[in-house]
Design an enzyme around this catalytic site. Structure first.
Site, PDB file in Angstrom:
ATOM      1  CG  HIS A   1      -3.909  -3.718   3.280  1.00 30.18           C
ATOM      2  ND1 HIS A   1      -2.423  -3.484   3.761  1.00 30.18           N
ATOM      3  CD2 HIS A   1      -4.564  -2.869   2.841  1.00 30.18           C
ATOM      4  CE1 HIS A   1      -2.433  -1.891   3.658  1.00 30.18           C
ATOM      5  NE2 HIS A   1      -3.317  -1.694   3.095  1.00 30.18           N
TER       6      HIS A   1
ATOM      7  CB  CYS B   1      -0.927   0.091   1.002  1.00 25.72           C
ATOM      8  SG  CYS B   1      -2.491   1.709   1.277  1.00 25.72           S
TER       9      CYS B   1
ATOM     10  CD  GLU C   1      -1.339  -5.691   6.011  1.00 28.96           C
ATOM     11  OE1 GLU C   1      -1.110  -6.267   4.765  1.00 28.96           O
ATOM     12  OE2 GLU C   1      -1.029  -4.572   6.267  1.00 28.96           O
TER      13      GLU C   1
END
Lengths: 770, 233
Positions: B203, B86, B205
């Site tokens: 993302h 990002c 994660e």
């Protein structure tokens, strides 16, 4: 001779600080002299409704505020509840209505910033934001500008500061046309061993100014927020603050780090009324005084006078009392985060706020006069409900045009019930809010269990920053208020708002724990306005007591009225927004609102069709352009039973989806479950009484009604559980399956709508109008 | 395998990434303050999402001047792994570690959603635990995620197979309908020519923890670990 007549200020100057003539006399009496300009300004903001609740305090007293899990109740920056396993949750709601009306982007953005500071001032890391928004009709260009600005402002601030915006509500009604409501609620998980409080302690302890610089922005915002809006309010744009979420993010990290050193004795955020409010409140709460030297305060512009320093509402600032000798430690932490931290004052024994400027005393006021012992207005309550309410209550369903199983004729045109359903799904208040929440980062921090739009409440995992994930606990949160109900019947409407908030939490499997309330009302100086406020407070108090959800604090926003071109005040609907938090014992045992699998059985918990009404319904407003009737009455005893059964069903894994029947009644709730789960349903309802109306069956609204779906193999266990805990207050409605919502009564098809057409109307309603 | 997560003032996904590699995958992980310049102890440097230095001027434009990023460039030059997610992707393009730029989303709004991605290449450690052309779902959350590069750069990216992730429809077509932000060639993530530097807008994660239901992202990290295990073995 009155003090007012001899005042060194004109009546206009006094009025422009928001001070009434009687209040000036009182200021003179307390000081034993006339105030100077700076002091007058300080009284003006501190005695505003926004800061001292002079109209609402007597009413707020009736709220239940204690309970087993309540660690901090009203009076601190935020409430704190015990979630077990050593987890403590801080939460609070706050309004930023007037700033948002004038400058929607910054108004909404700083609303978010302000509520976050209330949370981390306590030593809690902010973990979630919700917001409750109300606008006029989307057909108006001005409303569209406000919606775009407010959503962009929340998005800008919340996304950058790194706190997920996980839930909320958005309503559209012409009553909010010139005065939108922007209420933001924040949740935080305590990160310091002790809750940080705001009472100044320790004579001789240094007072630190930390965070951003002080400028002329937001001058007198608290007074501005406590007066009606008018055309001239647009010229008050300097009263709107400018936010910087990047600084706030640094401030969060720096403050939490600072608190963990143990060097901070007390902390208070500088929100409304900036330096004035933080110094006087910290002093008054600690029973001590504070001396503050404005020359030490870092500034962003030159040539400011004490009046401007004291009333500035520049954002991202805090006031700390440090333990003597440990100030340097704190200063280093803040400087590492690129923030200011300076010793600007001292805690003194004499209980006064003394402000120094260029070596002289610029203001000197007893702390309690500003922050504690403030004026209170006990107003006369109307003995009878006002005429508008009595007239509205006269409305009966018989006033509606006749209808049949095929549909209803409106303005000379026949509409099938399917068409009526689609029209309601297209109503912006009911429609999907995806356009809004897609602009908010709702997943940052990696704890979002239920995504916006998929469930009746948000669920966030409670995960401390350090160490392994030890707990399966989560918190559920919601904000609710059907203000049309409150307008029609403030007492019952407020009760319903509390009941619905609890119901929404129960629908995700959470046990309701505590409330933060945001009372958005018109002027209390008017008989109707005060009646609405008083009745609504009584309703909140009764419902919170009954549902065992104490109030831990909140915010009061009065004078939400706009003056039209002729100067006639237009009040908003009385809107007591209920923010509620609940405990989720195990975040793997929660549930959303959409159907899950074909073949699952669908049930309606609650009293079915009795105790429901079209009075105050979305159907009546949208299809018949009528705001009338007695709104639904909350049956709190049944509410408790139904919610408890729903929660137990979810915990046991019997219930696979749960959704509250709210605006639009049963038919809309069914449609929402279909759209959310992308599965149809076959519903068979039993025939209503011969006198009952078909539209009542489909769209009437009421309390304590929850739609659930249950896997076929669990049906037997589930039904026997319901039978023993709800006796007859439940019914089986049908089965999940197919790609159509079909609703029949005795082989008559009332509704047959495909997922595609329902979803299309519902998901595009807001975007299409913007 | 030792991970370092750079923390700029304004980073806000630093803890999320650390949680994935430290808590879920039990790897030694340390936070790297932006003023640090020695990253020699690290195997993988991760530049997390957020708004580094407030993203004033231009996303990622100021971060590239920080000591930690200067050190990251050296780290990359040694052929070690660098991941930018990002805002981290934006920083990598600003720093010149990856080509192209990320500009305002097509509709000018911030977008937070879950989107379908197609894994284009699986012969790199980053993606070796995915199947080629696998369709995965990852969260996105950005205002400036529209990938832009000139025609020649795009042609080179394609011919060198530097595009690792491409936005697509749930059935795997990389067409306009599956493109959330207007990225050219539906680009969601690219690597440098050597393959040791990866930048991506989605993302991973946020799709790593089984407790939250979605785990399509964790394989990116386990892919790296598999590599060290292979070396050790």
């Amino acid at each position: 001779m009155s003090a007012l007549a001899e005042a060194p200020f004109s009546l206009e100057e006094i009025a422009s600080e928001g001070i009434k003539p009687d209040e000036y006399e009182e200021i003179f009496r307390r000081l034993g002299r006339h105030p100077n300009k700076a002091e007058l300004g300080m009284f003006g903001v501190m005695w505003s409704e926004h800061c001292c609740y002079k109209n609402s305090r007597p009413l707020l007293k009736q709220f239940p505020t204690t309970g087993d899990r309540i660690l901090v109740g009203p009076g601190e920056n935020a409430g704190v509840v015990d979630m077990g396993d050593g987890l403590q949750l801080a939460f609070k709601i706050e309004s930023h209505n007037h700033p948002s009306a004038v400058e929607p982007f910054q108004g909404a953005a700083t609303g978010v910033g302000g509520i976050l500071r209330d949370i981390f001032t306590m030593g809690a890391r902010p973990i979630a934001i919700l917001n409750s928004l109300r606008f006029g009709s989307l057909e108006e260009a001005r409303t569209r500008r406000l919606v775009n600005g407010v959503v962009a402002g929340i998005s800008h601030y919340g996304n950058c500061v790194g706190v997920p915006t996980v839930g909320g509500e958005v309503y559209f009604d012409p009553s909010y046309s010139g005065n939108p409501l922007v209420n933001a609620m924040a949740l935080g998980l305590m990160e310091t061993p002790e809750i940080v409080t705001s009472g100044a302690v320790g004579i001789g302890n240094p007072v630190l100014y930390v965070g951003s610089t002080t400028g002329r922005d937001g001058m007198g915002g608290a007074s501005f927020a406590s007066a009606e809006l008018s055309d001239a309010s647009m010229d008050d744009r300097p009263a709107v603050q400018v936010g910087d979420p990047f600084l706030e993010k640094a401030l969060i990290e720096a403050c939490l780090e600072a608190f963990k050193t143990g060097a901070v004795a007390a902390a208070q955020d500088m929100g409304a009324a900036g330096i004035t409010c933080s110094t006087s409140e910290m002093a008054a709460k600690g029973g001590v005084g504070i001396e503050l030297d404005l020359d030490k305060v870092p500034v962003r512009e030159t040539g400011m006078v004490p009046y401007e320093y004291l009333l500035s509402e520049s954002q991202e600032r805090m006031l700390f009392v440090a333990h003597k000798g440990r100030e340097q430690e704190l200063i280093e932490i803040f400087e590492r985060w690129g923030l200011h931290a300076v010793v600007a004052g001292t805690v003194i024994e004499e209980a006064i706020v003394r402000i120094l400027f260029k070596g002289e005393i610029a203001a000197e006021i007893p702390a309690t006069a500003l922050a504690d012992n403030t004026p209170i207005y006990h107003r006369e309550l109307l003995q009878e409900p006002p005429e508008y309410a009595r007239k509205a209550w006269e409305w009966q369903e018989s006033a509606l045009p006749g209808c049949t199983a095929a549909g209803i004729e409106l303005a000379g045109k026949a509409h099938s019930w399917t068409e009526v359903l689609l029209a309601l799904l297209d109503s912006p208040t009911i429609a999907s809010k995806q356009w809004v929440y897609r602009q908010y980062d709702h997943q940052v921090q990696n704890n979002t269990v239920l995504l916006p739009g998929g469930a009746d409440a948000a669920v966030i995992r409670l995960r401390p920053q350090l160490g392994e994930v030890a707990s399966t606990k989560g918190v559920a949160a919601t904000v609710d208020c059907n203000a049309r109900y409150v307008y029609l019947h403030p007492y019952e409407g407020a009760k319903m708002a509390v009941a619905e908030a609890a119901r929404n939490l129960s629908c995700v499997g959470a046990e309701p724990l505590a409330v933060t309330d945001n009372l958005n009302f018109g002027s209390p100086e008017k008989a109707i306005g005060y009646w609405q406020l008083a009745q609504a407070c009584r309703g909140i108090a009764d419902a919170c007591r009954e549902l065992a959800t104490p109030v831990t604090g909140g915010n009061v926003s009065l004078y939400n009225e706009t003056l039209d071109a002729e100067g006639k005040p237009q009040s908003i609907y009385p809107t007591p927004v209920i923010g509620m938090v609940g405990l989720v014992e195990d975040i793997t045992q929660v549930c959303g609102q959409g159907w899950r699998s074909p073949g699952d059985a669908i049930y309606l918990l609650g009293s079915g069709n009795s105790n429901t009404t079209l009075g105050g319904s979305e159907y009546l407003a949208v299809l018949h352009q009528t705001i009338a009737g007695q709104p639904p009455i909350a049956d709190l005893a049944l509410e408790r039973q139904v919610q408890s059964v729903c929660r137990q069903g979810i915990r046991q894994g019997w219930v696979k989806s749960a959704h509250d029947c709210a605006e639009g009644g049963l038919a809309i709730a069914l449609a929402e479950c279909c759209i959310s789960g992308q599965l149809g349903a076959e519903i068979q309802l039993s025939a209503p009484d011969p006198e009952a109306r078909w539209d009542h069956l489909l769209f009437a609204e009421g309390s304590a009604r929850i739609l659930v779906s249950v896997a076929a193999e669990q049906v037997e266990t589930w039904e026997s559980y319901m039978q023993s805990h709800l006796s007859a207050s439940w019914q089986k409605l049908g089965e999940v399956g197919g790609t159509t919502l079909s609703l029949t009564v005795d082989n008559l098809t009332l509704i047959s709508a495909s997922l595609e057409e329902m979803g299309d109307r519902w998901s595009k309603a807001i975007e299409r109008r913007l | 395998m030792k991970f370092g997560v750079i923390v700029f003032p304004g980073s806000n996904c630093d803890r999320d990434i650390a949680m994935a590699v430290r808590d879920l995958l039990h790897q030694p992980t340390r936070m790297v303050w932006h003023e640090e310049s020695d990253l020699s102890d690290l195997d993988v440097v991760i530049i997390p999402g957020g708004f580094s230095y407030g993203d004033y001027l231009r996303c990622g434009a100021i971060a590239r001047f920080s000591p930690a990023l200067q050190a990251t460039v050296k780290h990359a030059e040694q052929g070690k792994f660098v991941l930018g997610v990002c805002n981290g992707f934006q920083v990598l393009t600003e720093a010149g570690l990856l080509p192209g730029a990320l500009v305002r989303n097509r509709d000018l709004h911030f977008i937070c959603d879950r989107v379908s991605l197609r894994v284009e290449r699986t012969d790199l450690p980053w993606t070796q635990n995915y199947r080629k052309q696998q369709i995965i779902t990852l969260p996105i959350a950005h205002g400036e995620g529209c990938y832009y590069a000139d025609a020649q750069t795009l042609a080179e990216l394609e011919s060198n197979q530097q595009v690792l992730f491409r936005y697509c429809t749930p059935t795997g077509e990389s067409i306009e309908a599956g493109n959330p932000n207007g990225s050219l060639h539906n680009i969601a993530g690219i690597c440098n020519r050597q393959g040791n530097v990866l930048g991506m807008m989605p993302h991973p994660e946020r799709a790593a923890d089984p407790m939250l239901g979605s785990t399509d992202g964790i394989h990116l990290f386990t892919g790296l670990l598999a590599l060290t295990e292979a070396i050790v073995a």
